[in-house]
Write an enzyme that holds these catalytic residues in place. Sequence first.
Site, PDB file in Angstrom:
ATOM      1  N   GLY A 127       0.809  -1.210   0.000  1.00 43.51           N
ATOM      2  CA  GLY A 127       0.000   0.000   0.000  1.00 43.51           C
ATOM      3  C   GLY A 127       0.838   1.253   0.000  1.00 43.51           C
ATOM      4  N   SER A 129       4.061   1.142  -0.926  1.00 42.85           N
ATOM      5  CA  SER A 129       5.120   0.848  -1.898  1.00 42.85           C
ATOM      6  C   SER A 129       6.483   0.580  -1.277  1.00 42.85           C
ATOM      7  CB  SER A 129       5.220   1.977  -2.914  1.00 42.85           C
ATOM      8  OG  SER A 129       5.854   1.453  -4.034  1.00 42.85           O
ATOM      9  N   SER A 130       6.487  -0.324  -0.328  1.00 47.00           N
ATOM     10  CA  SER A 130       7.768  -0.710   0.247  1.00 47.00           C
ATOM     11  C   SER A 130       8.639  -1.395  -0.795  1.00 47.00           C
ATOM     12  CB  SER A 130       7.539  -1.652   1.432  1.00 47.00           C
ATOM     13  OG  SER A 130       6.699  -2.698   1.049  1.00 47.00           O
ATOM     14  N   ALA A 132       8.975  -0.731  -4.101  1.00 46.52           N
ATOM     15  CA  ALA A 132       9.731   0.248  -4.906  1.00 46.52           C
ATOM     16  C   ALA A 132      10.739   0.970  -4.020  1.00 46.52           C
ATOM     17  CB  ALA A 132       8.779   1.237  -5.573  1.00 46.52           C
ATOM     18  N   ASP A 175       4.999   4.401  -8.334  1.00 47.14           N
ATOM     19  CA  ASP A 175       5.688   4.206  -7.052  1.00 47.14           C
ATOM     20  C   ASP A 175       7.102   4.770  -7.069  1.00 47.14           C
ATOM     21  OD1 ASP A 175       3.399   2.800  -6.518  1.00 47.14           O
ATOM     22  OD2 ASP A 175       4.288   0.838  -6.856  1.00 47.14           O
TER      23      ASP A 175
HETATM   24  C1  GLA Z   1       0.569  -0.364  -7.135  1.00 41.78           C
HETATM   25  C2  GLA Z   1       1.421  -0.336  -8.402  1.00 41.78           C
HETATM   26  C3  GLA Z   1       1.428   1.057  -9.029  1.00 41.78           C
HETATM   27  C4  GLA Z   1       0.005   1.603  -9.204  1.00 41.78           C
HETATM   28  C5  GLA Z   1      -0.795   1.432  -7.918  1.00 41.78           C
HETATM   29  C6  GLA Z   1      -2.253   1.788  -8.087  1.00 41.78           C
HETATM   30  O1  GLA Z   1       1.154   0.411  -6.138  1.00 41.78           O
HETATM   31  O2  GLA Z   1       2.739  -0.734  -8.104  1.00 41.78           O
HETATM   32  O3  GLA Z   1       2.129   1.037 -10.252  1.00 41.78           O
HETATM   33  O4  GLA Z   1      -0.638   1.017 -10.294  1.00 41.78           O
HETATM   34  O5  GLA Z   1      -0.741   0.104  -7.423  1.00 41.78           O
HETATM   35  O6  GLA Z   1      -2.403   3.129  -8.376  1.00 41.78           O
END
Ligand code: GLA
Length: 396
Positions: A127, A129-130, A132, A175
């Site tokens: 949620g 983005s750990s 990335a 992300d």
């Molecule tokens: C994840 C994906 C992103 C994006 C989001 C939704 O975080 O890694 O690229 O698509 O979902 O917005």
Amino acid sequence: MSEIIDQLKVEMYTRFGIQPSDVQIVRSPYRICPLGAHIDHQLGPVTAMAIDQAVYLAFAPSGDSQMRLQSLTFDGNVQFDLNAVPDKQESDWGNYPRGAVRALQEQGHALTQGIVGLSAGKMNEGGLSSSAAIGVAFLLALEQANNINVTPEENIRLDQAIENGYLGLKNGILDQAAILLSRKNHLTLIDCESITHKLIPKSRAMPPFDILVAQSGLKEALVGTGYNTRVDECAQAAGLLLNAVGRPDQKPLLGNITQQEYNTHQDKLSGDIAKRAKHFFSESARVQKGVEAWQSGDLAVFGRLISESGYSSVHNYECGSEPLIDLYHILIETDGVYGARFSGAGFRGCSIALVDPSKSAAALEYIQNQYQQKHPQLAKNASSFTCQPDDGAHIQ
Ligand code: GLA
């Protein structure tokens, strides 16, 4: 923050014998996406902010081609040679350093220097983005150790190569772009087609807000959820629309269709495919309106658009899992909340809200109680907290 850095330096000495003065630290923050959900992979516009919670990677050049890595968050040693990078292994945090090395090498960057590294990060549930954040951290450390100069835009592509290539998730650049480009007190507007961005300062007229993160306790990984299926459905919708407008050879991405073309030809779509396209075009419009609201300091409108984005994600994109959708409903009825949606893909992880700071404490308590009643099992592993926008990733 300095506590975790001190701890990492002590552990680098205890575990690897590296002197604190030789240790460098990458700070790679988590991110939120207030508006622009699930449209990055279709090359739509998205908004983002990095937050004041981050993954930290302590590192030093290894002196040879070996990568020797440990983590305070994940178990196990990760060790490999730069010249023989192993393939992806299921559910293994070593995929991020291995993917980072592969991505750099595939872009022609000669890596001779491995790193000894130790990572730390609290939010590995999704949620925020750990994944990335950790991928970017390894890219920055490897580049530093090998004296490679890379622009943020190239790093966005490199991290995308880790996720799309090495890990097999068909996601967009939201992300890594948010993590690399964001600045404190700004909204980051990202054009996912050209990989250009604008930093839009917070207007003086805007009331203060906290970012409230409500965790669900659900931790399943994104590959294996409905994420890739939704991306394929968007491609089907784009293919039908491109046929209808007479450009069948163009890449099937909804971003290749104008709003006007969609308005004229939307009747060619039906069922789930029609809903995915409806989400894309309505979400793109919300990003535009949201940027205007942000610029004029209208937090009420900005927040309302976030909640509408949440609604469209549930009903048109149909991507939330039940606990995340329940959290979304709890958040939007909480006193002091300007707007809420689930964060990231919505299959696991957390929902987020912008909230009046004078009501944050009561909001956190209310949310915890409500969630506890709905999902007692998950609530045991879920906690909520507030945070603030912050700067993007850097070596400090
Ligand atoms: C994840 C994906 C992103 C994006 C989001 C939704 O975080 O890694 O690229 O698509 O979902 O917005």
